[in-house]
Write a protein that holds these residues in place. Sequence first.
Motif: not given
Length: 355
Positions: A160-166, A235-236, A242-246, A251-257
């Motif tokens: 499967y694809p390994e997606t780059i999350h920034v 952070a890359f 869905p990546v578990g850490a992301v 769920t707890t922090t306002d974060v953007q990708i």
Amino acid sequence: MSDNLISERVDRRTLLRGAAAAGVIGIAGCADDDGNGDDGTGNGDDDGTGNGDDGTDDDNGDDNGNGGQTDVIRWHAGGTGGTYFPLSGEFEGIIEDNTDYPVEVSSTGASVENVGSLGNGDADFAMIQNDIAYFARNGEGLEAFEGDPIENLRGVATLYPETIHVLLNPDAGVESLSDLEGMRVNTGDLGSGTQVNALQILESAAGLTTDDFDEQNTDFTQAANQLRDGDVDAAFVVGGWPVGAVEEIATTTDVQILNMSDEERQAARDDASWFADDTIPAGTYGGIDEDVNTVSVQAMIATREEFSADTVEAVTEAIFENLDRLSIKTDFITADSAQDGMSIELHEGADRYFN
């Protein structure tokens, strides 16, 4: 090994070859945990030949010495916060229920560490990224492999694809990769596939080198904590969404990708052929309400050349004949696509099944 067990496996091999003759055609650089947390640091110091001198294949391809095989298949996955580890757990259940082989799944630093473990015989199967597989097999691309190829590294299947999350701290005001100049950026564990991907993308798409930003290096979980605590601006994370850490940090922090522009994605693809366009669908993570454009590599299963071809064939058959038991990446993992992006030679046992 008992004579009865040997006999059972010979009988099973005969059946497997018959199944392979029916023909199922299907099968790799970079990340995650790679789908999971490719923070490996393997050193690739092994001479790449493994210890299988007493397990060489005879003329008919049977690995009478069993390639140094132990009683338990040693499967090296990745970090618990990514995709490799839970998916490997599902593979473990399938293999144990459909073959005679017990499996032991280990949490590791993922791709780079895992190819080193295959090279020195500490692992029998491992999850890695297809770009890391290419670097390792050819002795290039990473300092760990320069001039020291992992010559016994062999492919089994791409998955499967390994997606780059920034991931971005919203307060940083980052709208493009070039905006990361002068900022604190976690590029993944030192020497990992994630770090390699991050530095490739930053340089090719934004012209940034490590002299242009404050580089931080940790695993995915620590990177998420840094982002939450305001210790980094970006952070890359490389992994199959869905990546578990992301998921957890969302769920707890306002974060953007970061939504990469067409020009940024094109630049990444032009620089490294293993990158492909990818999209993280809206709603994949809490607070991410629109599709996010990015790039990806491929996750794959690898093994070592001297490992028993019969065992590799049995494991491959078990997985791809029981895909209905998977709950992770079910839209991507198929026998028909299992050779797409394969970046290294296929192991004999996998070749028997797919071809």
